[in-house]
Motif scaffolding. Structure first.
Motif, mmCIF file in Angstrom:
data_model
loop_
_atom_site.group_PDB
_atom_site.id
_atom_site.type_symbol
_atom_site.label_atom_id
_atom_site.label_comp_id
_atom_site.label_asym_id
_atom_site.label_seq_id
_atom_site.Cartn_x
_atom_site.Cartn_y
_atom_site.Cartn_z
ATOM 1 N N GLY A 300 9.804 10.533 25.450
ATOM 2 C CA GLY A 300 9.710 11.048 26.819
ATOM 3 C C GLY A 300 9.035 10.063 27.755
ATOM 4 N N THR A 301 7.963 9.420 27.282
ATOM 5 C CA THR A 301 7.231 8.438 28.100
ATOM 6 C C THR A 301 8.140 7.268 28.484
ATOM 7 N N LEU A 302 8.871 6.749 27.500
ATOM 8 C CA LEU A 302 9.757 5.609 27.763
ATOM 9 C C LEU A 302 10.891 6.007 28.707
ATOM 10 N N CYS A 303 11.489 7.173 28.463
ATOM 11 C CA CYS A 303 12.599 7.623 29.317
ATOM 12 C C CYS A 303 12.133 7.840 30.760
ATOM 13 N N ARG A 304 10.976 8.490 30.921
ATOM 14 C CA ARG A 304 10.466 8.715 32.278
ATOM 15 C C ARG A 304 10.216 7.402 32.999
ATOM 16 N N ALA A 305 9.612 6.438 32.281
ATOM 17 C CA ALA A 305 9.318 5.140 32.900
ATOM 18 C C ALA A 305 10.606 4.465 33.365
ATOM 19 N N LEU A 306 11.653 4.514 32.537
ATOM 20 C CA LEU A 306 12.921 3.870 32.895
ATOM 21 C C LEU A 306 13.613 4.618 34.036
ATOM 22 N N GLU A 307 13.572 5.968 33.978
ATOM 23 C CA GLU A 307 14.234 6.769 35.018
ATOM 24 C C GLU A 307 13.546 6.612 36.374
ATOM 25 N N GLU A 308 12.210 6.509 36.355
ATOM 26 C CA GLU A 308 11.445 6.529 37.604
ATOM 27 C C GLU A 308 11.090 5.134 38.107
ATOM 28 N N ALA A 309 11.524 4.103 37.396
ATOM 29 C CA ALA A 309 11.156 2.733 37.787
ATOM 30 C C ALA A 309 11.656 2.433 39.200
ATOM 31 N N THR A 310 10.831 1.688 39.944
ATOM 32 C CA THR A 310 11.225 1.293 41.306
ATOM 33 C C THR A 310 11.226 -0.226 41.483
ATOM 34 N N ALA A 311 10.667 -0.954 40.534
ATOM 35 C CA ALA A 311 10.584 -2.416 40.696
ATOM 36 C C ALA A 311 11.126 -3.135 39.466
ATOM 37 N N PRO A 312 12.439 -3.193 39.290
ATOM 38 C CA PRO A 312 13.479 -2.624 40.155
ATOM 39 C C PRO A 312 13.845 -1.206 39.718
ATOM 40 N N SER A 313 14.567 -0.500 40.601
ATOM 41 C CA SER A 313 15.161 0.780 40.206
ATOM 42 C C SER A 313 16.378 0.491 39.336
ATOM 43 N N LEU A 314 16.490 1.203 38.192
ATOM 44 C CA LEU A 314 17.605 0.948 37.267
ATOM 45 C C LEU A 314 18.822 1.827 37.570
ATOM 46 N N LEU A 315 18.635 2.865 38.410
ATOM 47 C CA LEU A 315 19.736 3.772 38.788
ATOM 48 C C LEU A 315 20.435 4.330 37.545
ATOM 49 N N LEU A 316 19.633 4.966 36.683
ATOM 50 C CA LEU A 316 20.169 5.461 35.405
ATOM 51 C C LEU A 316 20.940 6.764 35.581
ATOM 52 N N GLN A 317 22.039 6.893 34.855
ATOM 53 C CA GLN A 317 22.830 8.128 34.784
ATOM 54 C C GLN A 317 22.897 8.548 33.321
ATOM 55 N N PRO A 318 22.530 9.806 32.991
ATOM 56 C CA PRO A 318 22.559 10.223 31.585
ATOM 57 C C PRO A 318 23.975 10.138 30.995
ATOM 58 N N LEU A 319 24.051 9.726 29.743
ATOM 59 C CA LEU A 319 25.307 9.716 28.992
ATOM 60 C C LEU A 319 25.151 10.660 27.801
ATOM 61 N N PRO A 320 26.252 11.244 27.309
ATOM 62 C CA PRO A 320 26.127 12.087 26.118
ATOM 63 C C PRO A 320 25.659 11.268 24.918
ATOM 64 N N SER A 321 24.780 11.843 24.119
ATOM 65 C CA SER A 321 24.319 11.181 22.907
ATOM 66 C C SER A 321 24.574 12.093 21.715
ATOM 67 N N PRO A 322 25.070 11.534 20.610
ATOM 68 C CA PRO A 322 25.336 12.375 19.440
ATOM 69 C C PRO A 322 24.069 12.775 18.687
ATOM 70 N N TRP A 323 22.900 12.226 19.110
ATOM 71 C CA TRP A 323 21.676 12.459 18.334
ATOM 72 C C TRP A 323 20.564 12.963 19.256
ATOM 73 N N PRO A 324 19.826 14.007 18.836
ATOM 74 C CA PRO A 324 18.739 14.525 19.677
ATOM 75 C C PRO A 324 17.604 13.520 19.871
ATOM 76 N N CYS A 325 17.401 12.598 18.931
ATOM 77 C CA CYS A 325 16.284 11.651 19.088
ATOM 78 C C CYS A 325 16.736 10.337 19.735
ATOM 79 N N VAL A 326 17.976 10.317 20.285
ATOM 80 C CA VAL A 326 18.479 9.154 21.028
ATOM 81 C C VAL A 326 18.914 9.621 22.411
#
Length: 349
Positions: A300-326
């Protein structure tokens, strides 16, 4: 050590990609040729075990084409840097990185020079000489250094290594890829002017790109090791792997979850970020990334950091994942390569 021979090591980062390798080889060669009455032997060191070299397919391809045998190279597991430093015999020049990993912290005081092209994360006081410039390839900085030196030092082999490396790193100087700077382009043009026999850019880039993306027959573990960096804090270490396969294909590899778990457990990683890239015929990149950890809070910490990054913003869009821990994402900001993502993850830890 027994002969009290001083050693000046030139070493790239622990991913040991083509840029790190060629920057170390070319700069060590230049220093050996130009240092007045050197006390020390100049030794380029590839910062991986020799057993991992075969996975660096673009590097093995370029060195083979230029007649440089693997037997003439020195790898990290073949030189005792700690022992040399302890004996007071080591000087260390860092190329293509400027912060040693935690495991090498004891070598920091041996660092006499840094040549890097990523944002400066820590200051070094004198007497360490620091050159950190935002160019596409560290090989550009090495080329500039050699071209400013005495005439005649640069030979055809070194020129070809630097030329190929800058082209691969800067995606054939394509503006769409957003990696090349005017200094990268100027170095390529200067090398071509001095060595008109260099092969055409498209041919050089095409061959190296094909070699880099050739993952035929590699296991998941080898794919993750092929282009690997790590970030850490006092509690956890997280791996960041460049993966040369489409993310959807990678996530559907047979036994992937067991392979990810075995890879992280075996190396002491609490999590892993896989970053994929592919290019269309106009050299425009498509980037995707996946975050794996069995530890939900860390994931969760890593995902939040990547989603909320502003320098630079990564503009992430969720993709389906076959695994709950990915957790998988398409990355809208395709110009943000791993170099830009590493500081975001480091800050998150």
């Amino acid at each position: 050590i027994q002969q009290h021979q001083e050693i000046h090591v030139v070493m790239g980062n622990e991913a040991c990609d083509l840029d790190s390798t060629v920057s170390a080889l070319a700069l060590a060669y230049f220093l050996a040729q130009t240092s007045p009455a050197p006390k020390a032997a100049f030794v380029p060191v590839l910062n991986i075990p020799r057993a991992d070299f075969a996975l660096r397919t673009e590097t093995t391809s370029l060195l083979r084409d230029r007649g440089i045998p693997a037997a003439s190279l020195i790898f990290r597991d073949e030189i005792d840097l700690g022992g040399l430093h302890h004996a007071g015999l080591l000087s260390l020049t860092l190329v293509d990185h400027h912060v040693l990993p935690r495991a090498d912290a004891a070598l920091e005081e041996a660092v006499v020079e840094v040549l890097d092209h990523r944002p400066l994360e820590r200051d070094r006081g004198p007497p360490c000489q620091v050159t950190v410039e935002r160019v596409g390839s560290c090989a550009t900085l090495v080329t500039e250094r050699i071209l400013q030196g005495p005439p005649g030092v640069l030979d055809a082999t070194t020129a070809a290594l630097l030329h190929g490396t800058i082209l691969l790193d800067c995606i054939n100087l394509s503006p769409a890829a957003g990696k090349a700077t005017p200094r990268d382009a100027a170095c390529v043009a200067l090398l071509e002017e001095r060595f008109p026999e260099l092969p055409a850019r498209d041919a050089v880039f095409g061959a190296l790109q094909a070699a880099k993306f050739d993952v035929t027959g590699l296991t998941t573990e080898q794919m993750l090791r092929k282009d690997l960096k790590v970030v850490s804090n006092d509690e956890v270490v997280v791996a960041i792997s460049g993966v040369f396969e489409d993310l959807e294909t990678f996530l559907l590899r047979p036994g992937l979850l067991q392979d990810l778990e075995a890879f992280c457990q075996g190396r002491g990683y609490a999590g892993l970020v896989a970053m994929t890239v592919s290019f269309n015929e106009r050299y425009e990149p498509t980037r995707k990334l996946a975050v794996y950890s069995r530890q939900e809070p860390l994931r969760g910490t890593l995902c939040r950091a990547l989603e909320e990054a502003t320098a630079p913003s990564l503009l992430l869009q969720p993709l389906p994942s076959p695994w709950p821990c990915v957790v998988a994402y398409a990355q809208g900001n395709a110009k943000a390569a791993r170099k830009k993502v590493l500081p975001i993850l480091r800050a998150a830890l």
